[in-house]
Design an enzyme around this catalytic site. Structure first.
Site, mmCIF file in Angstrom:
data_model
loop_
_atom_site.group_PDB
_atom_site.id
_atom_site.type_symbol
_atom_site.label_atom_id
_atom_site.label_comp_id
_atom_site.label_asym_id
_atom_site.label_seq_id
_atom_site.Cartn_x
_atom_site.Cartn_y
_atom_site.Cartn_z
ATOM 1 C CB SER A 239 -0.931 0.008 1.215
ATOM 2 O OG SER A 239 -0.180 0.009 2.418
ATOM 3 C CG ASP A 240 3.719 4.214 1.910
ATOM 4 O OD1 ASP A 240 3.690 4.953 0.901
ATOM 5 O OD2 ASP A 240 4.226 4.554 2.990
ATOM 6 C CG LEU A 241 6.626 -0.186 -4.042
ATOM 7 C CD1 LEU A 241 7.405 -1.089 -3.101
ATOM 8 C CD2 LEU A 241 6.247 -0.942 -5.315
#
Length: 237
Positions: free
Chosen positions: A166-168
């Site tokens: 979700s937060d690459l």
């Protein structure tokens, strides 16, 4: 699946297999500091503690809220069934990925502390030895084509196992001293076998993080050619 160990009326510790000996004290920075086992503290979006345990060097972090709500409530979440809490879900996902041989931190344990309608939460993972996040690396080192291709290939392995990050971004990718690529910070991530173009969105998010840091840092070794090298590694057979 982590084993569950209620330790008090409000504390629940869940431990990954082969990680015996973890107690609720392990989630207290003061406990490690009293034993002179607190190796260092790092700050960013939240505080992270590096500790020297009987299981080896570990990383301890407390879950915190983001956005505007964090100005008035940083660490409390609405209570949920244990299996739906953030540390339980992240630990379970890490166990799956670690079992598949993906380059992610080895899970150790999590803890939920319930109080009324809210809970606080912590997670312990094993420290990745001699590793530095890609954001810091690119401020002092230019990577070669093989390194960028390896980053792309590592992300591809994650996606091949249907794991949505979700937060690459460039802060959640690490390189160790052998140039091995690691992916970290799987809070609010999950497995999604549906092909809904989220893989492309993941890559677009990563590209935006590189572009943002390129515009903000006086030295940041990233170019469009590097991005194409990363994509080549991602799309390689």
């Amino acid at each position: 699946m982590p084993s569950i160990h209620p330790t008090a009326s409000s504390d629940i510790v869940f431990i990954s297999p082969n990680c015996k000996g973890v107690t609720k004290d392990w989630f207290k920075p003061d406990y490690w500091q009293a034993q002179q086992k607190l190796l260092k503290t790092a700050t960013g979006r939240g505080t992270v503690w590096f500790v020297d345990s009987t299981l080896g060097p570990l990383v301890l972090r407390q879950y915190r809220r983001g956005g505007l709500v964090a100005k008035v409530n940083r660490f409390h979440f609405m209570t949920q069934p244990l299996s739906a809490t953030r540390p339980y879900q992240e630990l379970e996902l890490l166990e799956f990925m670690h079992a598949k041989g993906l380059h992610v931190p080895q899970p150790v344990a999590g803890m939920v502390r319930r109080k009324g309608l809210f809970y606080q939460a912590w997670l312990l993972t094993k420290q990745i030895p001699n590793a530095e996040d890609l954001f810091n690396v690119l401020q002092h080192t230019a990577l070669n084509a093989a390194d960028w291709q390896n980053i792309g290939a590592t992300i591809k392995q994650l996606h091949a196992h249907n794991v949505y990050h979700s937060d690459l971004n460039c802060h959640n990718i690490m390189l160790d001293d052998q140039q091995k690529v690691w992916l970290i910070d799987f809070d609010k991530c999950y497995r999604d076998p549906e092909q809904r173009h989220w893989q492309t969105h993941n890559l677009e998010r990563l590209k935006r993080s590189f572009d943002k840091e390129s515009s903000r840092q006086s030295t940041f070794h990233f170019s469009e050619a590097n991005w194409q090298q990363l994509l080549a590694g991602y799309h390689a057979d």
